[in-house]
Motif scaffolding. Structure first.
Motif, PDB file in Angstrom:
ATOM      1  N   ASN A 151      -9.756  -1.611-114.127  1.00 14.55           N
ATOM      2  CA  ASN A 151      -9.040  -2.777-113.565  1.00 14.55           C
ATOM      3  C   ASN A 151      -7.863  -2.355-112.698  1.00 14.55           C
ATOM      4  O   ASN A 151      -6.766  -2.915-112.786  1.00 14.55           O
ATOM      5  CB  ASN A 151      -8.565  -3.707-114.693  1.00 14.55           C
ATOM      6  N   GLN A 152      -8.101  -1.359-111.863  1.00 15.80           N
ATOM      7  CA  GLN A 152      -7.068  -0.835-110.978  1.00 15.80           C
ATOM      8  C   GLN A 152      -7.543  -0.899-109.531  1.00 15.80           C
ATOM      9  O   GLN A 152      -8.710  -1.185-109.245  1.00 15.80           O
ATOM     10  CB  GLN A 152      -6.740   0.621-111.354  1.00 15.80           C
ATOM     11  N   GLN A 153      -6.617  -0.631-108.610  1.00 14.63           N
ATOM     12  CA  GLN A 153      -6.921  -0.623-107.190  1.00 14.63           C
ATOM     13  C   GLN A 153      -6.823   0.797-106.650  1.00 14.63           C
ATOM     14  O   GLN A 153      -5.959   1.570-107.072  1.00 14.63           O
ATOM     15  CB  GLN A 153      -5.945  -1.525-106.418  1.00 14.63           C
ATOM     16  N   ILE A 154      -7.716   1.132-105.720  1.00 14.69           N
ATOM     17  CA  ILE A 154      -7.655   2.443-105.086  1.00 14.69           C
ATOM     18  C   ILE A 154      -8.118   2.315-103.645  1.00 14.69           C
ATOM     19  O   ILE A 154      -8.981   1.489-103.332  1.00 14.69           O
ATOM     20  CB  ILE A 154      -8.510   3.473-105.864  1.00 14.69           C
ATOM     21  N   GLN A 155      -7.507   3.090-102.769  1.00 18.73           N
ATOM     22  CA  GLN A 155      -7.870   3.095-101.353  1.00 18.73           C
ATOM     23  C   GLN A 155      -8.239   4.518-100.964  1.00 18.73           C
ATOM     24  O   GLN A 155      -7.652   5.485-101.464  1.00 18.73           O
ATOM     25  CB  GLN A 155      -6.705   2.603-100.475  1.00 18.73           C
ATOM     26  N   THR A 156      -9.212   4.656-100.043  1.00 15.63           N
ATOM     27  CA  THR A 156      -9.635   5.968 -99.577  1.00 15.63           C
ATOM     28  C   THR A 156      -9.517   6.059 -98.066  1.00 15.63           C
ATOM     29  O   THR A 156      -9.719   5.079 -97.352  1.00 15.63           O
ATOM     30  CB  THR A 156     -11.093   6.255 -99.987  1.00 15.63           C
ATOM     31  N   ASP A 157      -9.183   7.258 -97.583  1.00 18.18           N
ATOM     32  CA  ASP A 157      -9.120   7.523 -96.153  1.00 18.18           C
ATOM     33  C   ASP A 157     -10.498   7.909 -95.638  1.00 18.18           C
ATOM     34  O   ASP A 157     -11.451   8.054 -96.404  1.00 18.18           O
ATOM     35  CB  ASP A 157      -8.120   8.651 -95.867  1.00 18.18           C
ATOM     36  N   LEU A 158     -10.596   8.107 -94.329  1.00 17.02           N
ATOM     37  CA  LEU A 158     -11.858   8.526 -93.735  1.00 17.02           C
ATOM     38  C   LEU A 158     -12.205   9.941 -94.191  1.00 17.02           C
ATOM     39  O   LEU A 158     -11.314  10.779 -94.384  1.00 17.02           O
ATOM     40  CB  LEU A 158     -11.766   8.485 -92.207  1.00 17.02           C
ATOM     41  N   PRO A 159     -13.498  10.241 -94.364  1.00 15.44           N
ATOM     42  CA  PRO A 159     -13.895  11.573 -94.826  1.00 15.44           C
ATOM     43  C   PRO A 159     -13.676  12.635 -93.754  1.00 15.44           C
ATOM     44  O   PRO A 159     -13.744  12.353 -92.556  1.00 15.44           O
ATOM     45  CB  PRO A 159     -15.388  11.403 -95.134  1.00 15.44           C
ATOM     46  N   GLN A 160     -13.420  13.863 -94.199  1.00 18.26           N
ATOM     47  CA  GLN A 160     -13.254  15.010 -93.312  1.00 18.26           C
ATOM     48  C   GLN A 160     -14.233  16.106 -93.732  1.00 18.26           C
ATOM     49  O   GLN A 160     -14.336  16.431 -94.911  1.00 18.26           O
ATOM     50  CB  GLN A 160     -11.829  15.559 -93.391  1.00 18.26           C
TER      51      GLN A 160
END
Length: 210
Positions: free
Chosen positions: A132-141
């Motif tokens: 029940n948490q939030q997470i954000q991801t950047d573009l893959p490298q």
């Protein structure tokens, strides 16, 4: 076992990652039009000073990889790793057997980036959703590296002074007659570890009252 986690918390992370990797395997199955089997995650928590030796032990040869930064209830960097000499074979399994080596090579980076994005996001999103948490991801490298230098690529720039611990998840891919050992590695900023552990404890507390 990490000193940051109890036995129950460690077991919970393995269980949640197993669910995430299972969902990632289903996504990969659709990409390769074949059943994909993944081994049970082998989970280790390591400090940077001991992680390099572990990487060299599990992954002795040159590596190809896809990495993504993530932030939210935990902050760090995630990576999908596999032997460099097998990367074209993996891409061929995704794109199809009828493509030439030249065509596969041209699409290698784009395909691996998509694969890493699917696998890493499935694991991270599943972990966050179940807690029940939030997470954000950047573009893959995309990157290529030798194991002794892998830690420098995975450790956040501002965390080169051993302020991170390594959550290393080892998995093995099985694509029909192709066998490819792949690895998921998560470098978690110790400054976000308290929030991560608190989320695990809250989840475990809810289980006891159900």
């Amino acid at each position: 076992m990490s000193p940051l986690l109890s036995a129950d918390e460690h077991e919970l992370v393995v269980e949640l990652m197993n669910i995430g990797i299972g969902r990632a395997a289903n996504a990969l199955s659709q990409m390769v039009q074949d059943e994909v089997l993944l081994s049970v995650p082998q989970l280790q928590f390591l400090h940077p000073t001991e992680a390099s030796g572990c990487f060299c032990h599990y992954m002795p040869g040159a590596l190809a990889g896809v990495m993504q930064d993530f932030s939210g209830f935990m902050t760090g960097r995630a990576a999908l790793l596999f032997p460099e000499e097998r990367s074209l074979e993996l891409v061929r399994a995704i794109l199809g057997e009828d493509m030439s080596i030249g065509e596969i090579s041209e699409l290698e980076q784009e395909t691996l980036a998509e694969l890493g994005n699917i696998l890493l996001n499935n694991c991270l999103a599943t972990l966050a959703n179940l807690l029940n948490q939030q997470i954000q991801t950047d573009l893959p490298q995309i990157f290529n590296v030798d194991p002794p230098h892998l830690l420098n690529r995975l450790t956040l720039t501002e965390d080169q002074d051993n302020t991170s611990f390594i959550m290393l998840v080892q998995i093995k891919f099985s694509l029909r007659e192709r066998d490819l050992e792949g690895y998921l590695a998560f470098v978690i900023d110790v400054r976000s570890a308290d929030m991560f552990v608190a989320a695990l404890q809250e989840y475990l507390a809810e289980l006891t009252v159900r």
